[in-house]
Design a protein around this motif. Structure first.
Motif, PDB file in Angstrom:
ATOM      1  N   LYS A   1       0.827  -1.210   0.000  1.00 38.56           N
ATOM      2  CA  LYS A   1       0.000   0.000   0.000  1.00 38.56           C
ATOM      3  C   LYS A   1       0.861   1.259   0.000  1.00 38.56           C
ATOM      4  O   LYS A   1       0.687   2.161  -0.815  1.00 38.56           O
ATOM      5  CB  LYS A   1      -0.903   0.029   1.240  1.00 38.56           C
ATOM      6  CG  LYS A   1      -1.771  -1.184   1.420  1.00 38.56           C
ATOM      7  CD  LYS A   1      -2.666  -1.058   2.638  1.00 38.56           C
ATOM      8  CE  LYS A   1      -1.918  -1.050   3.959  1.00 38.56           C
ATOM      9  NZ  LYS A   1      -1.322  -2.365   4.306  1.00 38.56           N
ATOM     10  N   SER A   2       1.801   1.301   0.961  1.00 39.38           N
ATOM     11  CA  SER A   2       2.658   2.476   1.049  1.00 39.38           C
ATOM     12  C   SER A   2       3.481   2.636  -0.212  1.00 39.38           C
ATOM     13  O   SER A   2       3.661   3.741  -0.713  1.00 39.38           O
ATOM     14  CB  SER A   2       3.601   2.373   2.238  1.00 39.38           C
ATOM     15  OG  SER A   2       2.864   2.313   3.425  1.00 39.38           O
ATOM     16  N   THR A   3       3.973   1.519  -0.714  1.00 41.06           N
ATOM     17  CA  THR A   3       4.795   1.580  -1.913  1.00 41.06           C
ATOM     18  C   THR A   3       4.003   2.184  -3.065  1.00 41.06           C
ATOM     19  O   THR A   3       4.497   3.066  -3.777  1.00 41.06           O
ATOM     20  CB  THR A   3       5.282   0.168  -2.287  1.00 41.06           C
ATOM     21  OG1 THR A   3       5.937  -0.391  -1.149  1.00 41.06           O
ATOM     22  CG2 THR A   3       6.213   0.196  -3.462  1.00 41.06           C
TER      23      THR A   3
ATOM     24  N   PHE B   1      -2.665  10.200   1.749  1.00 46.80           N
ATOM     25  CA  PHE B   1      -2.552   9.971   3.195  1.00 46.80           C
ATOM     26  C   PHE B   1      -2.002   8.570   3.425  1.00 46.80           C
ATOM     27  O   PHE B   1      -2.566   7.600   2.917  1.00 46.80           O
ATOM     28  CB  PHE B   1      -3.927  10.011   3.863  1.00 46.80           C
ATOM     29  CG  PHE B   1      -4.612  11.344   3.826  1.00 46.80           C
ATOM     30  CD1 PHE B   1      -4.445  12.249   4.861  1.00 46.80           C
ATOM     31  CD2 PHE B   1      -5.457  11.685   2.780  1.00 46.80           C
ATOM     32  CE1 PHE B   1      -5.102  13.469   4.847  1.00 46.80           C
ATOM     33  CE2 PHE B   1      -6.114  12.912   2.752  1.00 46.80           C
ATOM     34  CZ  PHE B   1      -5.939  13.806   3.790  1.00 46.80           C
ATOM     35  N   ASP B   2      -0.943   8.454   4.198  1.00 47.08           N
ATOM     36  CA  ASP B   2      -0.448   7.115   4.540  1.00 47.08           C
ATOM     37  C   ASP B   2      -0.723   6.831   6.007  1.00 47.08           C
ATOM     38  O   ASP B   2      -0.006   7.308   6.883  1.00 47.08           O
ATOM     39  CB  ASP B   2       1.045   6.983   4.243  1.00 47.08           C
ATOM     40  CG  ASP B   2       1.494   5.524   4.283  1.00 47.08           C
ATOM     41  OD1 ASP B   2       0.687   4.662   4.682  1.00 47.08           O
ATOM     42  OD2 ASP B   2       2.654   5.256   3.918  1.00 47.08           O
ATOM     43  N   GLU B   3      -1.727   6.074   6.281  1.00 44.77           N
ATOM     44  CA  GLU B   3      -2.142   5.737   7.646  1.00 44.77           C
ATOM     45  C   GLU B   3      -2.029   6.928   8.586  1.00 44.77           C
ATOM     46  O   GLU B   3      -1.336   6.860   9.590  1.00 44.77           O
ATOM     47  CB  GLU B   3      -1.290   4.580   8.180  1.00 44.77           C
ATOM     48  CG  GLU B   3      -1.275   3.410   7.224  1.00 44.77           C
ATOM     49  CD  GLU B   3      -0.910   2.114   7.889  1.00 44.77           C
ATOM     50  OE1 GLU B   3      -1.147   1.993   9.099  1.00 44.77           O
ATOM     51  OE2 GLU B   3      -0.405   1.209   7.191  1.00 44.77           O
ATOM     52  N   PRO B   4      -2.728   8.004   8.290  1.00 45.65           N
ATOM     53  CA  PRO B   4      -2.506   9.225   9.056  1.00 45.65           C
ATOM     54  C   PRO B   4      -3.014   9.141  10.482  1.00 45.65           C
ATOM     55  O   PRO B   4      -2.584   9.911  11.327  1.00 45.65           O
ATOM     56  CB  PRO B   4      -3.287  10.284   8.272  1.00 45.65           C
ATOM     57  CG  PRO B   4      -4.351   9.520   7.582  1.00 45.65           C
ATOM     58  CD  PRO B   4      -3.773   8.178   7.269  1.00 45.65           C
TER      59      PRO B   4
END
Ligand SMILES: Nc1ncnc2c1ncn2[C@@H]1O[C@H](COP(=O)(O)OP(=O)(O)OP(=O)(O)O)[C@@H](O)[C@H]1O
Ligand SMILES: [Mg+2]
Lengths: 334, 290, 276
Positions: free
Chosen positions: A42-44, A157-160
């Motif tokens: 996901k982050s990638t 947004f990355d797991e904000p």
């Protein structure tokens, strides 16, 4: 404008292929959530869109323009990090103003935009503080403020919210949803939390090992999961799966029934499965029963909180015949 | 991992440092090696041409080389023994619950900040001078004949001066390591019934081993090149009694203007340092990720 | 540290520690005291501890004889100049190694460290000849270049260990905020790393100030630094102990003060981060 298209995007770190081949079309103004188990990429994927990582192959289009090789600074996207990534040496005001300074806007315009963002996010009284003197929720707001002032094409947004406590998380979730309704800017939001995914998203991308398992609206995913993985991943508690002879009755390799789609009785009913209550988790509004059902193993059943069960009770489960999900040998929905 | 663009940029950003150090490392070294095989004297410009191994034979064959090599080893070894043992002792003392720890640290570390020629000169004149040095006064008070330290024990005197300069460094590093040994670890040992001596050998020393290795290796680099202390005190003498390899190269190359022989000595010094460096890199490299 | 000990033990340790510390410090203390004595008093036997006649004459004599001020200025230029130059080259390099590491980064760092291990005498002769031919002998800028080169590995290593502690997220945030590399370094990395950069600066100024090999071999009258200045006192001339002490005190005082502030960084800097 802020449409984002990925065409056959592939990403490898050295020999490890993290994302084999993804194509996605995200429409302007859409709120898209990426969910999937930890390490699924996901982050990638988000960082590829941001330009913080290179694609190994494939194309990324922003508003139809090929941005595959553009550096992050040129893409016009804003990102909110899990760690907030605020500049510790700058005041809240300077943090929010930083992207505008980089864009070389005149000072009056910067001040005006910062004040506006601060008012929107209830930060006006903290503008002269350093990030270290703020609470987690306030820091998160500053990070969002820093993202919105530059009016990006899209927010990433990355797991904000994962560093916030549960109550605050609910608040911020609502605030971000509200922000989206107000700004109508494209947002891509990565999370582990399926409640966040279900409640916030216009559409959800379910990722597994770098592949898109399904891309659709939250209710689509719930009602018509494309495969066993999505069926198991979306919905809480998890769907119960049964293989073998019982599944064959339904002409499938395996079948799935959600915990909320059972009728629970104390006496046998036609077509019911017999089981013994192992653990009863009472939440007040609902009760989750973990029931040992013969050769099917442990199943989770959701009932209302009215009737109480205890360990060792004999129960009979009747699946709602209209809500049985059928899967073939490859896990594809039938 | 970042983007290709960032990586390219990173290489560009590293380039100046890498290029500058590469030149600094290669050009003079290659020249030294080249000169070491040439007949090249600034006094006698007639003497030119390829010298073969003559310079090496001349330098290594001369008794002064053996003496300088022995002196180098004595100097490095002597200073290491004094600083490691003394440093461990002082570090343990400073780590005790004492009053005025902050000031004590400052007092103890001070000699390290004294530039080598100053250190050498204040020892030479204020302490070791037979006529008006502090030790001279002390000997006279005790009714003894003052010793002319630099004439009678030149190398030993230099060892004392250098040890004084490096003792603070060893102490500070060992103290830092000691203080990173957690209180809990010590208390656990105490609870296990270990007495002070057992605690020292089984808890403190193993923890300090890495710091001691680093002290030894880093000091060795610097100690191999001791120069100013010799230059301003004995000038390498009497005879070659206090000449180390570094000073021998200086004597041969710069003072006697024999570039060829001086260079050969330089190459030998590089080889010696490389042998030491090999062990240093392995030790530091192992600790790099920690 | 909250170890429980009896007051007697504590007093015992305290006395022991103070005795050792004062012994180690005594050469500096003695020099400082002697600097204010008359020449006659300086060599009196038995010696006096506190100056009987307090005089500043030695300092003016030293200035007249060897021009302390000129040498001090040279020292300041060389020490500061080489450190700033080293930071200018080192900050980008350390940024690259800390935030865009490759498989070879560790090797590059080790190799840089290894240049530090090359003995100065091994390259003295060529450097001397190159300097002679380029007319860099006895020049302040020539010495500054050498000093930059010998301290560059330490500068890069120190910066690298400090930069490693900065979360890469924050630099990525700056990139997302539209900062090009220059702005990322100037507005985000450097201000965040200020304490580390200051420590690096301090330690390297000290090292350059006290460097004696190159400053003695490559300079003489004109560009001499304080190490060269003090070396001119190596052969005694008549009564000179008090003057020597004054000269010594002048040469070490500024750096001693800086050293007291940077003792922690010294450990980290000189052990290449292996002891913290
Ligand atoms: N720089 C990298 N080098 C090598 N492998 C990497 C790198 N970054 C990520 N990976 C690998 O890629 C895979 C996907 O990582 P990613 O961070 O995208 O997962 P994720 O879905 O965000 O997980 P999480 O939910 O835990 O944050 C992981 O297996 C990870 O180990
Ligand atoms: Mg992630």
């Amino acid at each position: 404008m802020g449409s984002i298209s990925l065409e056959h995007v592939n990403k490898s770190f050295g020999d490890v292929q993290v994302i084999p081949d993804i194509s996605l079309d995200i429409k302007d103004g859409e709120f898209v959530v990426f969910v999937g188990p930890s390490g699924c990429g996901k982050s990638t994927l988000l960082r590829l869109i941001a330009g913080l990582e290179d694609t190994s192959s494939g194309t990324i289009l922003l508003d139809g323009v090929d941005m595959t090789d553009a550096p992050p600074a040129r893409r016009g996207l804003a990102m909110v990090f899990q760690s907030y990534a605020l500049y510790p040496h700058m005041s809240v005001r300077d943090n929010i103003a930083f992207p505008l300074k980089m864009a070389k806007l005149p000072k009056e315009v910067i001040d005006q935009k910062v004040d506006y963002a601060a008012r929107t996010l209830n930060l006006s009284s903290y503008l002269d503080r350093r990030p270290r003197a703020l609470s987690g929720g306030q820091r998160q707001r500053v990070a969002i403020g820093r993202a919105i002032v530059r009016e990006p094409k899209a927010f990433l947004f990355d797991e904000p919210l994962s560093n916030l406590d549960a109550a605050l998380r609910v608040n911020m979730r609502l605030e971000i949803t509200e922000l989206h309704q107000q700004l109508k800017t494209t947002m891509i939001y990565v999370t582990h939390d399926q409640v966040e995914a279900m409640t916030m998203a216009d559409r959800i991308v379910v990722l597994n090992a770098g592949n898109v398992e399904q891309f659709g609206s939250p209710l689509d995913l719930y009602k018509k999961p494309a495969n066993r993985f999505v069926a198991g991943f979306i919905g809480s508690p998890r769907m119960n799966f049964v293989d073998g002879a019982e599944a064959a009755k339904y002409d499938a390799h395996s079948i799935g029934v959600r915990p909320e789609h059972f009728v629970l009785t104390r006496i046998p009913a036609p077509g019911s499965w017999e089981g013994v209550v192992s653990v009863a988790e009472q939440l007040g509004s609902d009760t989750f029963l973990h029931v040992q059902v013969g050769e099917f193993g442990l199943m989770t059943i959701r009932t209302d909180g009215e009737e109480t069960f205890s360990h060792g009770d004999d129960v009979y489960l009747t699946p709602d015949a209209t809500r049985i999900y059928r899967f073939d040998a490859d896990g594809k929905a039938l | 991992m970042a983007t290709q663009q960032t990586n390219t940029l990173a290489r560009v950003m590293m380039a100046p440092a890498v290029i500058v150090l590469l030149i600094w490392m290669i050009v003079p070294l290659v020249m030294t090696i080249w000169f070491s095989f040439q007949n090249y004297s600034l006094i006698n410009p007639m003497m030119t041409g390829f010298a073969g191994w003559a310079n090496y034979i001349y330098v290594i064959g001369d008794p002064s080389f053996t003496q300088a090599l022995v002196n180098t080893l004595l100097l490095v070894g002597g200073v290491l023994i004094i600083t490691v043992i003394g440093g461990t002792f002082i570090a343990l003392l400073l780590d005790q619950p004492i009053w005025g720890q902050g000031i004590l640290r400052i007092l103890v570390i001070s000699p390290f900040f004294v530039m080598p020629p100053v250190a050498a000169l204040i020892w030479k004149n204020g302490f070791l001078h037979p006529g008006y040095g502090m030790f001279g006064h002390l000997f006279k008070m005790l009714g003894l004949q003052p010793v002319d330290w630099f004439a009678q024990y030149p190398l030993f005197s230099i060892i004392v001066i250098v040890a004084w300069q490096w003792l603070p460094f060893a102490t500070l590093i060992l103290l830092t390591a000691l203080q990173s040994l957690s209180e809990e670890q010590r208390e656990a040992a105490e609870m296990d019934g270990a007495n002070a001596i057992n605690r020292f050998w089984y808890i403190i020393m193993p923890h300090m081993a890495r710091a001691i290795t680093i002290v030894i290796l880093i000091q060795t680099i610097f100690l191999l090149g001791i120069f100013a202390e010799i230059r301003v005190t004995t000038g390498g003498g009497p005879g070659y009694a206090s000449t180390n390899i570094a000073f021998l190269v200086f004597r041969t190359g710069i003072l006697s203007n024999d570039i060829g022989a001086g260079s050969a000595g330089g190459v030998v010094a590089v080889i010696i340092a490389n042998i030491v460096a090999f062990f240093l890199m392995r030790a530091v490299g192992k600790n790099l990720d920690a | 540290m909250a170890r429980k000990v009896s007051t007697q033990t504590r007093i015992g340790f305290t006395i022991g520690a103070w005795v050792v510390a004062l012994l180690l410090f005594s050469p500096i203390l003695w020099t400082a005291l002697t600097a204010f004595k008359t020449e006659a008093e300086a060599i009196a036997s038995p010696p006096t501890f506190w100056p009987q006649t307090f005089t500043l004459e030695n300092f003016s004599a030293v200035q007249e004889r060897s021009d302390y001020v000129k040498h001090a200025i040279n020292s300041i230029i060389v020490a500061l100049g080489s450190t700033l130059l080293g930071l200018a080259i080192g900050i980008p390099a350390a940024w690259a190694m800390a935030f865009a590491p490759t498989k070879r980064t560790k090797d590059v760092l080790m190799w840089m460290l290894s240049t530090k291990m090359m003995p100065a005498v091994g390259v003295l002769i060529p450097i001397y000849l190159i300097f002679r031919d380029l007319r860099l002998l006895d020049t302040v800028h020539g010495l500054t270049i050498i000093m930059t080169l010998i301290n560059l590995p330490i500068i890069i290593w120190m910066l690298y260990t400090y930069f490693k502690e900065i979360p890469v997220d924050i630099l990525e945030a700056a990139r997302m905020d539209g900062a090009e590399l220059w702005n990322e370094i100037v507005h985000v990395l450097v201000p965040m790393a200020i304490p580390g950069i200051a420590s690096t600066l301090l330690l390297n100024v000290i090292l350059a100030w006290n460097e004696a090999f190159w400053s003695i071999t490559l300079t003489s009258g004109r560009a001499g630094t304080l190490t060269a200045f003090i070396s001119s006192f190596s052969s005694p001339q008549g009564l000179f102990l008090a003057k020597l002490s004054a000269a010594s005190l002048l040469a070490i005082a500024p750096i001693l003060l800086m050293g007291w502030f940077s003792q922690k960084q010294l450990v980290r800097g000189l052990t290449f981060g292996a002891v913290k």
